[in-house]
Scaffold this active site. Structure first.
Site, PDB file in Angstrom:
ATOM      1  CD  GLU A  25      -2.899  -0.903   0.051  1.00  0.00           C
ATOM      2  OE1 GLU A  25      -3.240   0.069  -0.510  1.00  0.00           O
ATOM      3  OE2 GLU A  25      -3.355  -2.026  -0.716  1.00  0.00           O
ATOM      4  CG  HIS A  28      -0.844   1.067  -4.497  1.00  0.00           C
ATOM      5  ND1 HIS A  28      -0.504   0.580  -5.756  1.00  0.00           N
ATOM      6  CD2 HIS A  28      -1.220  -0.141  -3.929  1.00  0.00           C
ATOM      7  CE1 HIS A  28      -0.943  -0.663  -6.033  1.00  0.00           C
ATOM      8  NE2 HIS A  28      -1.306  -1.073  -4.754  1.00  0.00           N
TER       9      HIS A  28
END
Length: 218
Positions: A25, A28
């Protein structure tokens, strides 16, 4: 599974699972920042603190149950927010942002493989120290490759779906993006019917062989 084996399995798998999902995550958000979107940064999501990324169901409950059942380990975290309009080249940059997560899992699998080789190398008298590292490294390689391959399946909202939407011509991209509302239902259906494991088995195996060869283990 007896209680001691259960505790051992949880101890070995917890760190690799949490790291794999957290770094995925953060990757990203970090790439989104480089592409012009500061949303993840402003919301405090560019951190390796797992508490910021954990989804109680997707990060803990679902992987835990699947681990106990001895099957395919599947999970997810809270998605890092990305504001499409802030990206410099929204359609293309979104594909790059999506690709960053699976790429980070490949890098982590490689790092775990290096630790695995180290653990195997220092064995012998250091067995008390190296054995836990070996088991955790093997788990780390597996979970990162599974997460990588899973996310590259071209079904929105998985990363592969977002990559495809970013690269396909407009009409095809729009048609594929319409699947997003049903995406997780489709993935869970594939998981519980066993089709997902069948789809992923060869890519995960092939990538595992590549990772092992890169660090000189095969």
């Amino acid at each position: 599974m007896d209680e001691s084996n259960l505790i051992q399995k949880i101890a070995i798998w917890t760190l690799p699972v949490v790291l794999a999902i957290t770094v995925h995550e953060v990757a990203h958000g970090w790439v989104a920042l480089r592409c012009g979107d500061r949303t993840a940064q402003m919301m405090g999501r560019l951190t390796l603190n797992p508490i910021k990324h954990i989804d109680p169901i997707g990060t803990l409950v679902v992987p835990g149950i699947l681990l106990l059942l001895g099957g395919f380990v599947f999970g997810w975290a809270k998605p890092v927010p990305v504001t499409w309009e802030n990206l410099r080249r929204p359609k293309f940059d979104m594909a790059i942002v999506a690709a960053a997560g699976p790429f980070s899992n490949f890098i982590m699998a490689l790092i775990w493989a290096i630790l695995l080789k180290l653990g195997l190398t220092v064995g012998g008298t250091w067995g008390w120290f190296s054995q836990p590292i070996v088991h955790m490294a093997q788990a780390g390689i597996t979970i990162n490759l599974v997460l990588m391959v899973l996310n590259l399946i071209p079904i929105p909202p998985l990363d592969g779906g977002r990559i495809a939407v970013g690269l396909l011509p407009g009409p095809l991209a729009w048609q594929l993006s319409r699947l997003e509302r049903f995406g997780m239902i489709i993935v869970l259906g594939l998981l519980f019917t066993g089709v997902l494991s069948w789809i992923m088995s060869w890519p995960v195996s092939a990538l595992g062989k590549l990772i092992y060869s890169l660090v000189g283990l095969r």
